[in-house]
Design an enzyme around this catalytic site. Structure first.
Site, PDB file in Angstrom:
ATOM      1  N   ASN A 136      -0.126  -5.629  -6.867  1.00  0.00           N
ATOM      2  CA  ASN A 136       1.071  -5.570  -7.301  1.00  0.00           C
ATOM      3  C   ASN A 136       2.043  -6.932  -7.353  1.00  0.00           C
ATOM      4  OD1 ASN A 136       1.426  -6.589  -4.696  1.00  0.00           O
ATOM      5  ND2 ASN A 136       2.465  -4.448  -3.820  1.00  0.00           N
ATOM      6  N   HIS A 138       1.535  -9.467  -5.240  1.00  0.00           N
ATOM      7  CA  HIS A 138       2.358  -9.484  -3.693  1.00  0.00           C
ATOM      8  C   HIS A 138       1.703 -11.114  -3.377  1.00  0.00           C
ATOM      9  CE1 HIS A 138      -0.619  -7.321  -0.906  1.00  0.00           C
ATOM     10  NE2 HIS A 138      -0.926  -8.420  -1.485  1.00  0.00           N
ATOM     11  N   GLU A 143       6.500  -8.874  -0.973  1.00  0.00           N
ATOM     12  CA  GLU A 143       5.702  -7.529  -1.992  1.00  0.00           C
ATOM     13  C   GLU A 143       7.596  -7.584  -3.392  1.00  0.00           C
ATOM     14  OE1 GLU A 143       3.613  -5.855  -1.904  1.00  0.00           O
ATOM     15  OE2 GLU A 143       3.386  -4.834   0.244  1.00  0.00           O
TER      16      GLU A 143
HETATM   17  C1  F6R Z   1      -3.591 -11.858   2.985  1.00  0.00           C
HETATM   18  C2  F6R Z   1      -2.747 -11.654   1.665  1.00  0.00           C
HETATM   19  C3  F6R Z   1      -2.757 -11.509   0.301  1.00  0.00           C
HETATM   20  C4  F6R Z   1      -3.460 -11.481   0.345  1.00  0.00           C
HETATM   21  C5  F6R Z   1      -3.813 -10.238  -0.959  1.00  0.00           C
HETATM   22  C6  F6R Z   1      -5.235 -10.073  -2.231  1.00  0.00           C
HETATM   23  O1  F6R Z   1      -3.340 -12.980   3.682  1.00  0.00           O
HETATM   24  O2  F6R Z   1      -2.017 -12.930   2.395  1.00  0.00           O
HETATM   25  O3  F6R Z   1      -1.374 -11.312  -0.445  1.00  0.00           O
HETATM   26  O4  F6R Z   1      -3.990 -12.425  -0.241  1.00  0.00           O
HETATM   27  O5  F6R Z   1      -3.597  -8.569  -0.645  1.00  0.00           O
HETATM   28  O6  F6R Z   1      -6.273  -9.390  -1.102  1.00  0.00           O
HETATM   29  P1  F6R Z   1      -7.926  -9.702  -1.801  1.00  0.00           P
HETATM   30  O7  F6R Z   1      -7.842 -10.976  -1.786  1.00  0.00           O
HETATM   31  O8  F6R Z   1      -8.465  -8.709  -0.321  1.00  0.00           O
HETATM   32  O9  F6R Z   1      -7.761  -9.096  -3.433  1.00  0.00           O
END
Ligand code: F6R
Length: 239
Positions: A136, A138, A143
């Protein structure tokens, strides 16, 4: 924003580790911001191997993680502390006193977040912030919303983030509903940013980064205003 496209996740992970190692090797005392999640696992594996091979030294590195779930003790196997310990801390010569992750079980979260930001500032700021990106948009747990918060803060996770992270838990119901995260201000103050994007489910948010429009509805687009961002992306995520 500089973008490098890789054929696959393995190549991206090697390049990410080499990028981080090269930055660490440039500066004696290095402040490194780090993410968790599925994407950086390969980078941590490569960094661990490079450390063992003497190609990068963590002795003078101080790490600051982006975020942590609220209410999970360090010993919980889904806490970000646990993840980091398994994937990096226990594999490299980082000094325990140089490891920082927001404490998601602090009694006073307001004091915890303020102290976290003060420590980053007192240490001279982040030399490099490594980021993943949520499906999304973030970054950290900032968010999509009609506004973004600058300092470290607590946040209620969106349903899309809970659903995306449910794969690490027994069920979506087990994913904590709240987290503590560095704010967009902390991230933007980093001297350099390395963003890792992998997988077809990141295609839409990755595409938005190419369009040049900055909106809190896609928090990662804030990075378009940062002067030194490198994006490493694999073909599956690239348009
Ligand atoms: C985790 C974080 C999140 C992840 C994001 C992507 O510390 O800050 O922003 O980087 O949710 O997560 P993955 O790599 O699991 O797709």
């Amino acid at each position: 924003m500089k973008k490098v496209v890789f054929d696959n996740y393995e190549q991206l992970s090697v390049a990410a580790a080499e990028f981080v190692a090269a930055e660490i090797n440039k500066k004696p005392k290095f402040n490194l911001g780090l993410p968790t999640g599925g994407t950086p696992v390969g980078m941590y594996k490569n960094l661990s191997e490079m450390n063992k091979a003497g190609k990068v030294d963590f002795a003078d590195v101080t790490t600051f993680n982006l975020d942590e779930y609220l209410g999970l003790e360090r010993s919980h196997d889904q806490s970000y502390w646990y993840f980091m310990n398994k994937n990096l801390y226990s594999n490299v010569n980082l000094k325990p006193e140089n490891i920082n992750i927001p404490n998601g079980t602090a009694d006073d979260m307001d004091a915890e977040t303020k102290a976290y930001d003060k420590k980053i500032e007192d240490m001279g700021g982040l030399d490099l912030m490594v980021l993943g990106i949520g499906p999304n948009g973030h970054i950290g747990f900032n968010e999509p919303d009609s506004y973004l918060i600058a300092p470290t803060h607590t946040v209620t996770l969106t349903q899309s983030t809970i659903d995306a992270n449910a794969r690490f838990f027994d069920s979506a119901d087990d994913v904590p509903k709240m987290a503590v995260t560095m704010g967009v201000g902390n991230i933007m103050k980093a001297k350099k940013i390395l963003m890792l994007i992998s997988g077809a489910n990141k295609k839409a948010v990755a595409k938005a980064l190419n369009e040049g429009i900055v909106t809190p509805e896609n928090p990662a687009t804030m990075l378009l205003m940062h002067p030194d961002v490198t994006v490493l992306i694999d073909k599956d995520a690239d348009q």
